[in-house]
Design an enzyme around this catalytic site. Structure first.
Site, PDB file in Angstrom:
ATOM      1  N   CYS A 170      -0.485   4.038   2.214  1.00  0.00           N
ATOM      2  CA  CYS A 170      -0.273   3.796   3.642  1.00  0.00           C
ATOM      3  C   CYS A 170       1.166   4.078   4.053  1.00  0.00           C
ATOM      4  CB  CYS A 170      -0.604   2.347   3.995  1.00  0.00           C
ATOM      5  SG  CYS A 170      -2.218   1.777   3.446  1.00  0.00           S
ATOM      6  N   ASP A 171       2.122   3.602   3.267  1.00  0.00           N
ATOM      7  CA  ASP A 171       3.515   3.574   3.703  1.00  0.00           C
ATOM      8  C   ASP A 171       4.470   4.457   2.910  1.00  0.00           C
ATOM      9  OD1 ASP A 171       2.802   1.657   5.632  1.00  0.00           O
ATOM     10  OD2 ASP A 171       3.009   0.030   4.184  1.00  0.00           O
ATOM     11  N   CYS A 228       0.838  -1.204   0.000  1.00  0.00           N
ATOM     12  CA  CYS A 228       0.000   0.000   0.000  1.00  0.00           C
ATOM     13  C   CYS A 228       0.865   1.244   0.000  1.00  0.00           C
ATOM     14  CB  CYS A 228      -0.934  -0.006   1.211  1.00  0.00           C
ATOM     15  SG  CYS A 228      -2.014   1.452   1.292  1.00  0.00           S
TER      16      CYS A 228
END
Length: 310
Positions: A137-138, A134
């Site tokens: 997300c990261d 992701c």
């Protein structure tokens, strides 16, 4: 057979949020956590984009706090995996992995989706230490660093374009000699000076002492001019798709061609009255914890309204 007013399946942000709202509505929800307690989020380390945590929060801690909040409002949270569903008549009957069957007036499905991986042992070795599925997300953790994205479809192009806003360099590792993405996404990739597409490449493994430091790759594998080399990178992002965890329900629910549960409009309602879907199992687009949590709220509110009609 145990009778449950509101049965929740899955324990990610969607499932726990549904349990919080259902508990506050006195629905006495029973929640089965499934194979991955806490959902996909527990595979990452720090969550920085969930509202209310200005300094970020450990993903496992956040999921534990959501669980505690649900339990505070009376949710009965249990270990167990639903292996079979029968939505042919009311109340609905669901069978667990130990053979136990329960019946429920309403069912909230929040089983999530699983990211597809290449199957390399190193993917698990470096999970949360350079390997991610992701970018949204990261990606923040790789500012001004060099990363690689695996995949050649729209998702991979979107992830690469997003990462290019943060990183100094983005490689796309593409198995074929072309991108499968739409023309508009191909154009964006081609025009981005930070993105370099490595066509006809496969990843053989990853290396690094305290996290990912590079990838072992091969160009034109199996061909006379095959070339193997090491590609120095700081992050390795998988973008080869997700598989929704919905096989148990495919006999009864309307699914799209990939297996995501179809819902009516922007509601969590499925084609079966009293059965609702929340989170990534019904969301092929966003796949974010905050979106999943919101859909869990909607599912619980709809379950409450449905129960009032019985």
């Amino acid at each position: 057979m145990e009778h449950i007013k509101c049965l929740i399946i899955g324990s990610g942000p969607a499932g726990y949020t549904a349990a919080i709202y259902a508990g506050r509505a006195n629905l006495a929800p029973v929640q089965y956590c499934g194979l991955q307690i806490g959902g996909q989020l527990t595979q990452t380390t720090i969550v920085e984009n969930f509202p209310g945590y200005p300094d970020g929060v450990d993903a496992n801690q956040m999921m534990m706090e959501l669980r505690q909040q649900a339990e505070r409002f009376g949710a009965d949270i249990r270990d167990g995996v639903i292996m079979q569903a029968d939505f042919s008549k009311k109340p609905y009957v669901l069978t667990l992995d130990d053979g136990t069957a329960v019946e429920a007036d309403t069912v909230i499905i929040a089983t999530g989706a699983s990211a597809k991986y290449l199957g390399l042992a190193d993917e698990q070795k470096y999970m949360g230490q350079g390997v991610s599925a992701c970018a949204t997300c990261d990606g923040f953790f790789y500012r001004k660093k060099v990363v690689a994205v695996v995949g050649g479809g729209d998702t991979a192009c979107e992830e690469a374009s997003y990462l290019a806003q943060l990183c100094s360099k983005v490689y796309m590792i593409v198995r074929k000699n072309y991108l499968r993405a739409s023309d508009i996404m191909k154009k964006r990739v081609a025009e981005n000076p930070k993105i370099e597409v490595l066509f006809e490449h496969n990843t053989l493994g990853l290396y690094g002492e305290n996290g990912v430091e590079g990838a072992h790759v091969v160009k034109r594998k199996g061909e006379p001019d095959e070339e193997r080399y090491d590609l120095p990178i700081d992050g390795f992002f998988l973008a080869i798709g997700h598989k929704p965890n919905t096989d148990v329900f495919k006999e009864w629910l309307d699914l799209d061609e990939t297996g995501y549960i179809k819902t009516k409009g922007d509601s969590p309602c499925t084609n079966i009255p009293g059965v609702f879907a929340a989170g990534d199992c019904a969301d092929p687009h966003y796949r974010q914890a905050i979106v999943a949590a919101g859909s869990g709220c909607k599912a619980a509110l709809e379950a409450e309204r449905y129960l009032q009609t019985l």
